[in-house]
Design a protein around this motif. Structure first.
Motif, PDB file in Angstrom:
ATOM      1  N   UNK A 155       0.929  -1.227  -0.049  1.00 37.41           N
ATOM      2  CA  UNK A 155       0.007   0.036   0.123  1.00 37.41           C
ATOM      3  C   UNK A 155       0.873   1.176  -0.027  1.00 37.41           C
ATOM      4  N   UNK A 156       1.785   1.095   0.935  1.00 38.79           N
ATOM      5  CA  UNK A 156       2.760   2.457   0.864  1.00 38.79           C
ATOM      6  C   UNK A 156       3.512   2.598  -0.279  1.00 38.79           C
ATOM      7  N   UNK A 157       3.874   1.633  -1.091  1.00 39.35           N
ATOM      8  CA  UNK A 157       4.472   1.693  -2.220  1.00 39.35           C
ATOM      9  C   UNK A 157       3.525   2.260  -3.387  1.00 39.35           C
ATOM     10  N   UNK A 158       2.317   2.010  -3.401  1.00 42.14           N
ATOM     11  CA  UNK A 158       1.551   2.522  -4.439  1.00 42.14           C
ATOM     12  C   UNK A 158       1.100   3.970  -3.973  1.00 42.14           C
ATOM     13  N   UNK A 159       1.196   4.451  -2.852  1.00 39.76           N
ATOM     14  CA  UNK A 159       0.803   5.703  -2.423  1.00 39.76           C
ATOM     15  C   UNK A 159       2.428   6.474  -2.389  1.00 39.76           C
ATOM     16  N   UNK A 160       3.351   5.849  -2.554  1.00 42.34           N
ATOM     17  CA  UNK A 160       4.321   6.565  -2.936  1.00 42.34           C
ATOM     18  C   UNK A 160       4.500   7.174  -4.364  1.00 42.34           C
ATOM     19  N   UNK A 161       3.604   6.493  -5.267  1.00 42.13           N
ATOM     20  CA  UNK A 161       3.579   6.711  -6.735  1.00 42.13           C
ATOM     21  C   UNK A 161       2.230   7.573  -6.914  1.00 42.13           C
TER      22      UNK A 161
ATOM     23  N   UNK B  24      -7.037   3.017   1.705  1.00 44.53           N
ATOM     24  CA  UNK B  24      -8.240   2.206   1.219  1.00 44.53           C
ATOM     25  C   UNK B  24      -8.271   1.899  -0.276  1.00 44.53           C
ATOM     26  N   UNK B  25      -8.137   3.093  -0.911  1.00 48.87           N
ATOM     27  CA  UNK B  25      -8.030   3.003  -2.275  1.00 48.87           C
ATOM     28  C   UNK B  25      -6.941   2.215  -2.965  1.00 48.87           C
TER      29      UNK B  25
ATOM     30  N   UNK C 295      -6.887  -1.177  -5.180  1.00 51.31           N
ATOM     31  CA  UNK C 295      -6.111  -1.390  -6.531  1.00 51.31           C
ATOM     32  C   UNK C 295      -5.410  -2.639  -6.506  1.00 51.31           C
ATOM     33  N   UNK C 296      -4.519  -2.645  -5.229  1.00 53.00           N
ATOM     34  CA  UNK C 296      -3.698  -3.842  -5.219  1.00 53.00           C
ATOM     35  C   UNK C 296      -4.716  -5.032  -5.151  1.00 53.00           C
ATOM     36  N   UNK C 297      -5.772  -5.185  -4.545  1.00 52.41           N
ATOM     37  CA  UNK C 297      -6.534  -6.343  -4.641  1.00 52.41           C
ATOM     38  C   UNK C 297      -6.966  -6.727  -6.009  1.00 52.41           C
TER      39      UNK C 297
ATOM     40  N   UNK D 182      -2.183  -8.177  -5.995  1.00 52.83           N
ATOM     41  CA  UNK D 182      -0.870  -7.773  -5.312  1.00 52.83           C
ATOM     42  C   UNK D 182       0.234  -7.152  -5.964  1.00 52.83           C
ATOM     43  N   UNK D 183      -0.052  -7.290  -7.259  1.00 51.11           N
ATOM     44  CA  UNK D 183       0.933  -6.775  -8.500  1.00 51.11           C
ATOM     45  C   UNK D 183       1.309  -5.533  -8.328  1.00 51.11           C
ATOM     46  N   UNK D 184       2.318  -5.005  -7.717  1.00 54.93           N
ATOM     47  CA  UNK D 184       2.644  -3.678  -7.448  1.00 54.93           C
ATOM     48  C   UNK D 184       2.583  -2.526  -8.669  1.00 54.93           C
ATOM     49  N   UNK D 185       3.281  -3.119  -9.754  1.00 59.55           N
ATOM     50  CA  UNK D 185       3.263  -2.245 -10.917  1.00 59.55           C
ATOM     51  C   UNK D 185       1.966  -2.112 -11.614  1.00 59.55           C
ATOM     52  N   UNK D 186       1.194  -3.008 -11.424  1.00 60.04           N
ATOM     53  CA  UNK D 186      -0.164  -3.133 -12.230  1.00 60.04           C
ATOM     54  C   UNK D 186      -0.940  -2.108 -11.280  1.00 60.04           C
ATOM     55  N   UNK D 187      -0.947  -2.360 -10.131  1.00 60.57           N
ATOM     56  CA  UNK D 187      -1.712  -1.226  -9.231  1.00 60.57           C
ATOM     57  C   UNK D 187      -1.623  -0.134  -9.537  1.00 60.57           C
ATOM     58  N   UNK D 188      -0.230   0.320  -9.629  1.00 58.48           N
ATOM     59  CA  UNK D 188       0.199   1.589  -9.787  1.00 58.48           C
ATOM     60  C   UNK D 188      -0.267   2.186 -11.166  1.00 58.48           C
ATOM     61  N   UNK D 189      -0.237   1.313 -12.147  1.00 57.09           N
ATOM     62  CA  UNK D 189      -0.625   1.617 -13.654  1.00 57.09           C
ATOM     63  C   UNK D 189      -1.978   1.781 -13.753  1.00 57.09           C
ATOM     64  N   UNK D 190      -2.842   0.935 -12.911  1.00 51.29           N
ATOM     65  CA  UNK D 190      -4.202   0.997 -12.870  1.00 51.29           C
ATOM     66  C   UNK D 190      -4.644   2.434 -12.214  1.00 51.29           C
TER      67      UNK D 190
END
Length: 299
Positions: free
Chosen positions: A233-239, A245-246, A250-252, A256-264
């Motif tokens: 979650x923190x890695x997504x929020x860094x980007x 919650x959001x 996205x990760x769910x 849990x794919x961090x790159x896909x979650x960030x892209x989405x």
């Protein structure tokens, strides 16, 4: 160091006789007679391999050479170390008690873990991000082909686990990678939290203090899966500027794919009304509408 003092200096360090040292240097260091000083740490290892020194005496000499402490202090630290007579553990112990500074510590640790020369160790520690960070220095030495992947794996595994050399070597030989070796060694860790910290550090390249901080969070309480969730979650929020919650949603949605979650998250943001400039930090917005998930992209 002048040629005339090289042999006496090594004699003083190791307790070997003059003829034994000269023969060792002639065999392995043909350049020593031209004012190029042999790497004493390497020479100590070769002396032990040749049967000229016991393992204990070799470790004492290496500890003295790498850190600049006296023989008595070296013997004491090797005996007091959490892993007795382990050089890496003894160096950590010496740092804890203020026997040497951080630069001396990390340089000695890197040389013990990888057997690289002093000049190489200093260079890669300077190039590390952040400077002086052992894991980064090891990665850079590996990329520069100064050390092999086998040595790099051993070094990283020792940093993460602090296991004795023979245990580390055995577990790595039985495993396909460092992560599997950590799992195989789970029963050796002093506590479950130490085991989880090692896994988190390897998986996410975390510093030990950061990994421990995640485990101590009220929403984690020592649980590995919860800790992983919070790191992701923190890695997504860094980007991408989203609330926790959001970021988790996205990760769910992408397992849990961090790159896909960030892209989405970024793609969804581009389709939000009003794209084009919200400067406030809205990681935890007080009254964010439930339908507005992404409201800005960092950088």
């Amino acid at each position: 160091m002048a040629t005339s003092t090289i042999v006496p200096a090594f004699q003083e360090l190791t307790g070997l006789g003059r003829s034994a040292v000269e023969n060792l240097f002639r065999q392995h260091y043909s350049h020593y007679s031209t004012n190029q000083v042999p790497d004493f740490h390497d020479a100590i290892t070769k002396a032990q391999s040749a049967g000229l020194m016991t393992e204990g005496n070799a470790k004492i000499a290496s500890m003295m050479h790498l850190t600049g402490i006296t023989r008595d202090r070296a013997m004491r630290l090797l005996g007091l170390a959490p892993v007795k007579y382990d050089l890496y553990s003894a160096i950590n112990e010496g740092r804890k008690w203020g026997n040497f500074d951080r630069d001396t510590t990390v340089t000695a640790q890197l040389r013990v873990l990888t057997t690289m020369s002093l000049s190489h160790a200093q260079f890669f520690l300077e190039q590390a991000q952040p400077p002086g960070y052992l894991e980064s220095a090891i990665d850079r030495a590996l990329m520069a082909n100064v050390i092999s992947s086998k040595i790099a794996d051993f070094a990283i595994f020792k940093i993460l686990t602090a296991f004795p050399d023979n245990v580390a070597t055995t577990l790595l030989a039985q495993s396909s990678d460092v992560a599997q070796a950590i799992v195989k060694g789970e029963h050796i860790f002093e506590s479950s939290s130490d085991y989880i910290v090692a896994i988190l550090r390897y998986r996410f390249k975390l510093k030990i203090e950061d990994a421990r901080r995640y485990l101590l969070r009220p929403d984690v309480e020592g649980d590995y899966e919860q800790a992983v969730r919070q790191v992701l979650v923190d890695r997504v929020m860094d980007k991408v500027i989203v609330d926790r919650k959001d970021a988790y949603q996205y990760l769910s949605s992408v397992n849990g794919d961090i790159e896909k979650a960030i892209h989405l998250a970024k793609v969804n943001h581009l389709h939000q009304p009003g794209y084009g400039g919200i400067s406030a930090d809205t990681r935890n917005p007080p009254d964010l509408d439930a339908n507005t998930h992404i409201i800005g992209v960092l950088g």
